[in-house]
Enzyme design. Sequence first.
Site, PDB file in Angstrom:
ATOM      1  N   LYS A  17       0.792  -1.132  -0.122  1.00 37.86           N
ATOM      2  CA  LYS A  17       0.057  -0.123  -0.186  1.00 37.86           C
ATOM      3  C   LYS A  17       0.900   1.223   0.004  1.00 37.86           C
ATOM      4  O   LYS A  17       0.314   2.350   0.200  1.00 37.86           O
ATOM      5  CB  LYS A  17      -0.965  -0.115   1.050  1.00 37.86           C
ATOM      6  CG  LYS A  17      -2.021  -0.931   1.259  1.00 37.86           C
ATOM      7  CD  LYS A  17      -3.046  -0.662   2.332  1.00 37.86           C
ATOM      8  CE  LYS A  17      -4.038  -1.750   2.516  1.00 37.86           C
ATOM      9  NZ  LYS A  17      -5.013  -1.957   1.200  1.00 37.86           N
ATOM     10  N   LYS A  67      14.659  -6.025   5.512  1.00 41.47           N
ATOM     11  CA  LYS A  67      14.680  -4.948   6.309  1.00 41.47           C
ATOM     12  C   LYS A  67      16.185  -5.099   7.013  1.00 41.47           C
ATOM     13  O   LYS A  67      16.687  -4.120   7.316  1.00 41.47           O
ATOM     14  CB  LYS A  67      13.799  -4.921   7.310  1.00 41.47           C
ATOM     15  CG  LYS A  67      12.291  -4.345   6.797  1.00 41.47           C
ATOM     16  CD  LYS A  67      11.183  -4.186   8.036  1.00 41.47           C
ATOM     17  CE  LYS A  67      10.228  -3.647   7.396  1.00 41.47           C
ATOM     18  NZ  LYS A  67       9.082  -3.300   8.603  1.00 41.47           N
ATOM     19  N   ASN A  88      13.823   0.544   7.748  1.00 36.69           N
ATOM     20  CA  ASN A  88      12.349   0.343   6.590  1.00 36.69           C
ATOM     21  C   ASN A  88      12.820   1.515   5.772  1.00 36.69           C
ATOM     22  O   ASN A  88      11.671   2.024   4.883  1.00 36.69           O
ATOM     23  CB  ASN A  88      11.258   0.484   7.303  1.00 36.69           C
ATOM     24  CG  ASN A  88      10.778   1.538   8.076  1.00 36.69           C
ATOM     25  OD1 ASN A  88      11.649   2.245   8.613  1.00 36.69           O
ATOM     26  ND2 ASN A  88       9.477   1.957   8.158  1.00 36.69           N
ATOM     27  N   GLY A 129       5.231 -12.219  20.932  1.00 32.60           N
ATOM     28  CA  GLY A 129       6.055 -12.070  19.507  1.00 32.60           C
ATOM     29  C   GLY A 129       7.416 -11.513  19.983  1.00 32.60           C
ATOM     30  O   GLY A 129       7.469 -10.787  21.000  1.00 32.60           O
ATOM     31  N   ASN A 153       6.595 -15.293  24.061  1.00 34.57           N
ATOM     32  CA  ASN A 153       6.743 -15.537  22.884  1.00 34.57           C
ATOM     33  C   ASN A 153       7.001 -17.156  22.891  1.00 34.57           C
ATOM     34  O   ASN A 153       7.254 -17.956  23.833  1.00 34.57           O
ATOM     35  CB  ASN A 153       8.216 -15.340  22.228  1.00 34.57           C
ATOM     36  CG  ASN A 153       8.414 -15.299  20.804  1.00 34.57           C
ATOM     37  OD1 ASN A 153       7.652 -15.464  20.125  1.00 34.57           O
ATOM     38  ND2 ASN A 153       9.818 -15.879  20.303  1.00 34.57           N
ATOM     39  N   MET A 219      -0.418  -5.929  14.931  1.00 35.08           N
ATOM     40  CA  MET A 219       0.224  -5.199  14.047  1.00 35.08           C
ATOM     41  C   MET A 219       0.133  -5.473  12.624  1.00 35.08           C
ATOM     42  O   MET A 219       0.209  -4.852  11.857  1.00 35.08           O
ATOM     43  CB  MET A 219       1.649  -5.608  14.525  1.00 35.08           C
ATOM     44  CG  MET A 219       1.999  -4.671  15.680  1.00 35.08           C
ATOM     45  SD  MET A 219       3.699  -5.286  16.481  1.00 35.08           S
ATOM     46  CE  MET A 219       4.791  -4.667  15.372  1.00 35.08           C
ATOM     47  N   TYR A 221      -2.714  -6.088   9.424  1.00 39.12           N
ATOM     48  CA  TYR A 221      -4.039  -5.448   9.085  1.00 39.12           C
ATOM     49  C   TYR A 221      -4.844  -6.230   7.993  1.00 39.12           C
ATOM     50  O   TYR A 221      -4.043  -6.985   7.297  1.00 39.12           O
ATOM     51  CB  TYR A 221      -3.941  -3.865   8.607  1.00 39.12           C
ATOM     52  CG  TYR A 221      -3.056  -3.674   7.529  1.00 39.12           C
ATOM     53  CD1 TYR A 221      -1.608  -3.707   7.377  1.00 39.12           C
ATOM     54  CD2 TYR A 221      -3.765  -3.943   6.232  1.00 39.12           C
ATOM     55  CE1 TYR A 221      -1.010  -3.463   6.373  1.00 39.12           C
ATOM     56  CE2 TYR A 221      -2.888  -3.829   5.170  1.00 39.12           C
ATOM     57  CZ  TYR A 221      -1.662  -3.509   5.102  1.00 39.12           C
ATOM     58  OH  TYR A 221      -0.912  -3.689   4.101  1.00 39.12           O
ATOM     59  N   GLY A 243      -3.298  -2.917  12.451  1.00 34.87           N
ATOM     60  CA  GLY A 243      -1.980  -2.291  12.060  1.00 34.87           C
ATOM     61  C   GLY A 243      -1.930  -1.264  11.081  1.00 34.87           C
ATOM     62  O   GLY A 243      -0.932  -0.743  10.596  1.00 34.87           O
TER      63      GLY A 243
HETATM   64  P1  ATR Z   1       8.532 -10.629  11.998  1.00 35.81           P
HETATM   65  O1  ATR Z   1       9.417 -10.052  11.134  1.00 35.81           O
HETATM   66  O2  ATR Z   1       7.013 -10.762  11.451  1.00 35.81           O
HETATM   67  O3  ATR Z   1       8.734 -10.368  13.295  1.00 35.81           O
HETATM   68  P2  ATR Z   1       9.764 -13.314  12.505  1.00 35.81           P
HETATM   69  O4  ATR Z   1      11.009 -12.426  12.758  1.00 35.81           O
HETATM   70  O5  ATR Z   1       9.921 -14.447  11.621  1.00 35.81           O
HETATM   71  O6  ATR Z   1       8.943 -12.348  11.558  1.00 35.81           O
HETATM   72  O7  ATR Z   1       8.884 -13.546  13.615  1.00 35.81           O
HETATM   73  C1  ATR Z   1       7.824 -14.301  13.832  1.00 35.81           C
HETATM   74  C2  ATR Z   1       7.206 -14.048  15.418  1.00 35.81           C
HETATM   75  O8  ATR Z   1       5.917 -14.889  15.105  1.00 35.81           O
HETATM   76  C3  ATR Z   1       7.960 -14.814  16.148  1.00 35.81           C
HETATM   77  O9  ATR Z   1       7.736 -14.457  17.514  1.00 35.81           O
HETATM   78  C4  ATR Z   1       7.519 -16.149  16.192  1.00 35.81           C
HETATM   79  O10 ATR Z   1       7.881 -17.128  17.076  1.00 35.81           O
HETATM   80  P3  ATR Z   1       9.225 -17.849  17.456  1.00 35.81           P
HETATM   81  O11 ATR Z   1      10.203 -17.073  17.602  1.00 35.81           O
HETATM   82  O12 ATR Z   1       8.726 -19.072  18.248  1.00 35.81           O
HETATM   83  O13 ATR Z   1       9.410 -18.498  16.150  1.00 35.81           O
HETATM   84  C5  ATR Z   1       5.908 -15.905  16.129  1.00 35.81           C
HETATM   85  N1  ATR Z   1       5.346 -16.831  15.660  1.00 35.81           N
HETATM   86  C6  ATR Z   1       5.133 -17.431  13.945  1.00 35.81           C
HETATM   87  N2  ATR Z   1       4.371 -18.273  13.947  1.00 35.81           N
HETATM   88  C7  ATR Z   1       3.532 -18.479  15.160  1.00 35.81           C
HETATM   89  C8  ATR Z   1       2.620 -19.391  15.633  1.00 35.81           C
HETATM   90  N3  ATR Z   1       1.998 -20.069  14.634  1.00 35.81           N
HETATM   91  N4  ATR Z   1       2.176 -19.420  16.896  1.00 35.81           N
HETATM   92  C9  ATR Z   1       2.790 -18.598  17.763  1.00 35.81           C
HETATM   93  N5  ATR Z   1       3.965 -17.515  17.282  1.00 35.81           N
HETATM   94  C10 ATR Z   1       4.033 -17.641  15.870  1.00 35.81           C
END
Ligand code: ATR
Length: 275
Positions: A17, A67, A88, A129, A153, A219, A221, A243
């Site tokens: 967007k 990023k 970003n 997260g 997390n 976060m 949307y 978001g």
């Molecule tokens: P982003 O850039 O979106 O933050 P990322 O660095 O891959 O992407 O982080 C994804 C986050 O979503 C992490 O906190 C991940 O948990 P882990 O650190 O345990 O991997 C979390 N996450 C992804 N899939 C998930 C799921 N199905 N249930 C719960 N947490 C999830």
Amino acid sequence: MTNQLYAVVGNPISHSKSPRIHSLFARQTGEQLEYTAIQAPLDDFSGTVRHFFERGGKGLNVTVPFKEQAWTLADHRTPRAEKAGAANTLYLDKDQDLVADNTDGVGIVRDLQNNHGIVLKGARILVLGSGGAVRGVLGPILAEQPAALTIANRTVTKAEALVRLFAQDAGAAMLAACGFDQPDQPFDLVINGTSASLQGDLPPVSANVIGPDTVVYDMMYSLQTTTFNQWALDMGARRVYDGLGMLVEQAAESFYVWRKVRPETTPVIEELRTD
Ligand code: ATR
């Protein structure tokens, strides 16, 4: 005068967007600029960036999955980008050095406080997260002096690493890490920063974190209520937000970094909602 050139780089990028947001900003402020979307090859982000600036480009936004690479590539980083571990926003300084900035954290704080009237000072906040998205926003959230910020997390060691990284930024805030099974009391604000909903999952956090006064912010949307926000509403949350406002606010801050002109975000958020 020819328009100055800006773009967002990602892969994939067709859904972005950002070109729409920045062209609305340009129209509103009368700034002469063109803003496009560039899909960089997964193995040549740096070549794409170099080429863009060599042909006179003025500024780039960077999105998934580049990023962290943008952060590494830069000659200099702003303090907020340094802490975020990801960038970003890119531009050249007067010496033609590549500068990396990160406007995501400012974006979420402005959306929460200015657009939704949520006071972060003194709030008890739960962040779900511990990936790049969460790391990018912790510094600016902590700068607002919440009373407590708990990071939960799936992989607890990653939450613990973030607590160590941001210990200096926490001030008087109680900063803690845990798994999803631990938080068991209502928070003032729950922020979903996991990517779980991309797989149609919910982070398995107790419904007890949602009370009648809890505000929830996803976060992510989407046109419909997000999976997480729907769950929070079902559990009795007072208000839920997605978001989209954060997306527009981070864009406005990037626009300001490049142009030293601050666009009004409210009409742009409203326009995007009706797109
Ligand atoms: P982003 O850039 O979106 O933050 P990322 O660095 O891959 O992407 O982080 C994804 C986050 O979503 C992490 O906190 C991940 O948990 P882990 O650190 O345990 O991997 C979390 N996450 C992804 N899939 C998930 C799921 N199905 N249930 C719960 N947490 C999830």
